[in-house]
Design an enzyme around this catalytic site. Structure first.
Site, short mmCIF file in Angstrom:
data_model
loop_
_atom_site.label_atom_id
_atom_site.label_comp_id
_atom_site.label_asym_id
_atom_site.label_seq_id
_atom_site.Cartn_x
_atom_site.Cartn_y
_atom_site.Cartn_z
N ASP A 36 10.27 -5.48 7.00
CA ASP A 36 9.50 -3.93 6.96
C ASP A 36 10.05 -3.60 5.35
OD1 ASP A 36 7.88 -2.25 7.05
OD2 ASP A 36 8.65 -1.14 8.66
N GLU A 37 9.95 -2.75 4.49
CA GLU A 37 10.30 -1.97 3.40
C GLU A 37 11.29 -2.43 2.32
OE1 GLU A 37 9.97 1.04 3.03
OE2 GLU A 37 9.25 2.43 5.85
N GLY B 200 -0.69 1.56 6.64
CA GLY B 200 -0.66 0.84 7.86
C GLY B 200 0.30 -0.62 8.16
N GLY C 23 1.04 -1.26 0.23
CA GLY C 23 0.11 0.04 -0.36
C GLY C 23 0.95 1.18 0.33
N GLN D 103 10.73 -3.18 -0.07
CA GLN D 103 10.93 -2.20 -1.61
C GLN D 103 13.00 -2.15 -1.41
OE1 GLN D 103 9.13 -0.58 0.82
NE2 GLN D 103 9.93 1.03 1.28
P1 ADP Z 1 2.56 2.88 6.58
O1 ADP Z 1 3.99 2.02 7.17
O2 ADP Z 1 1.93 1.54 5.52
O3 ADP Z 1 3.94 4.09 5.72
P2 ADP Z 1 1.95 2.82 9.28
O4 ADP Z 1 1.55 1.42 9.80
O5 ADP Z 1 3.55 4.00 9.70
O6 ADP Z 1 1.77 3.01 7.85
O7 ADP Z 1 0.98 3.72 9.92
C1 ADP Z 1 -0.12 3.87 9.98
C2 ADP Z 1 -0.86 5.49 10.75
O8 ADP Z 1 -0.43 6.87 10.03
C3 ADP Z 1 -2.28 4.98 10.28
O9 ADP Z 1 -3.18 4.30 11.86
C4 ADP Z 1 -2.00 6.89 11.64
O10 ADP Z 1 -2.36 7.20 12.92
C5 ADP Z 1 -1.49 7.69 10.27
N1 ADP Z 1 -1.66 7.78 8.93
C6 ADP Z 1 -1.32 9.88 9.16
N2 ADP Z 1 -1.75 10.25 7.75
C7 ADP Z 1 -2.40 9.34 7.07
C8 ADP Z 1 -3.77 9.05 6.19
N3 ADP Z 1 -3.31 10.22 5.40
N4 ADP Z 1 -4.52 7.94 6.21
C9 ADP Z 1 -4.42 7.01 7.21
N5 ADP Z 1 -3.60 7.57 8.14
C10 ADP Z 1 -2.44 8.57 8.32
#
Ligand code: ADP
Length: 207
Positions: free
Chosen positions: A104-105, A20, A15, A107
């Site tokens: 994680d990460e 998340g 995603g 990519q």
């Molecule tokens: P990823 O690993 O996909 O970058 P994370 O698990 O680190 O995602 O973070 C997800 C969290 O980011 C959400 O639970 C929320 O607290 C926060 N967040 C910040 N901006 C957004 C957004 N635009 N849409 C959804 N969640 C967001």
């Protein structure tokens, strides 16, 4: 059953940024830890947001992880050559794979991640990987397409578009507040850079 799949297999979580992925990876791995399975977690050493030796989510949860420069270093650590897993294998004992390997990460790893995770899955390890399916240009990111194709399970998460509130599937890169251009270098020294979650309609590339 340890998971919906008996024996070794690949699970991929993808995603855009803020969807998340790290939260979901931490959730799955924490369940395994609580169930007393052997869990080893890795992340690329270049991602040093929040904690050097942990997988961290934007919402603040974290899980210890071994930072590694490349896939070969994951193999070395699993073979007992790294500090973390030394307890499981010595020079005279064959490697004992953990029950679960989290990455994680994903990519940011090279193509040599593929043979490693296929070997692990083939030898009974549950491998859970999280990563960006698309880069800031909304192009498939590195090794991810092949991982998605080879996985038993794929979960595609969305964030919330910061412009319209629709499900966001892309990571908008902003440089000095303006949309990054297709050809902009991935690493910019000294630039004011930020990212936002965006839907297809509101994801923009600068001209
Ligand atoms: P990823 O690993 O996909 O970058 P994370 O698990 O680190 O995602 O973070 C997800 C969290 O980011 C959400 O639970 C929320 O607290 C926060 N967040 C910040 N901006 C957004 C957004 N635009 N849409 C959804 N969640 C967001």
């Amino acid at each position: 059953l340890k998971s919906p799949y008996a024996g070794g297999h690949l699970e991929v979580i993808v995603g855009p940024m803020f969807s998340g992925k790290s939260e979901e990876l931490i959730r799955r791995l924490t369940r395994a830890v609580i169930a007393r399975q052997q869990v080893a977690v890795f992340k690329p050493a270049l991602d040093d947001r929040y904690h050097v030796a942990a997988v961290a989510s934007h919402a603040g949860r974290s899980l210890d992880a071994v930072p590694v420069p490349d896939a070969a270093a994951i193999r070395a650590a699993l073979n007992g050559e790294g500090p973390l897993l030394a307890a499981h294998a010595g020079p005279d004992t064959p490697p004992v794979w953990p029950d679960v390997v989290g990455i994680d990460e994903a990519q940011f790893f090279g193509a040599d991640l593929i043979p490693l995770v296929l070997e692990l899955a083939g030898e009974g390890v549950r491998v859970v990987l999280a990563g960006l399916d698309l880069d800031f240009r909304a192009e498939p990111f590195g090794v991810m397409p092949e991982l998605l194709a080879r996985a038993e399970s794929v979960e595609k998460l969305t964030a919330i578009c910061t412009v319209c509130g629709a499900p966001a599937t892309r990571s908008q890169r902003l440089i000095g507040g303006r949309p990054a251009r297709f050809g902009d270098p991935v690493v910019l020294v000294g630039a004011q850079e930020s990212y936002e979650a965006r839907c297809r309609l509101h994801h923009e590339l600068g001209h």
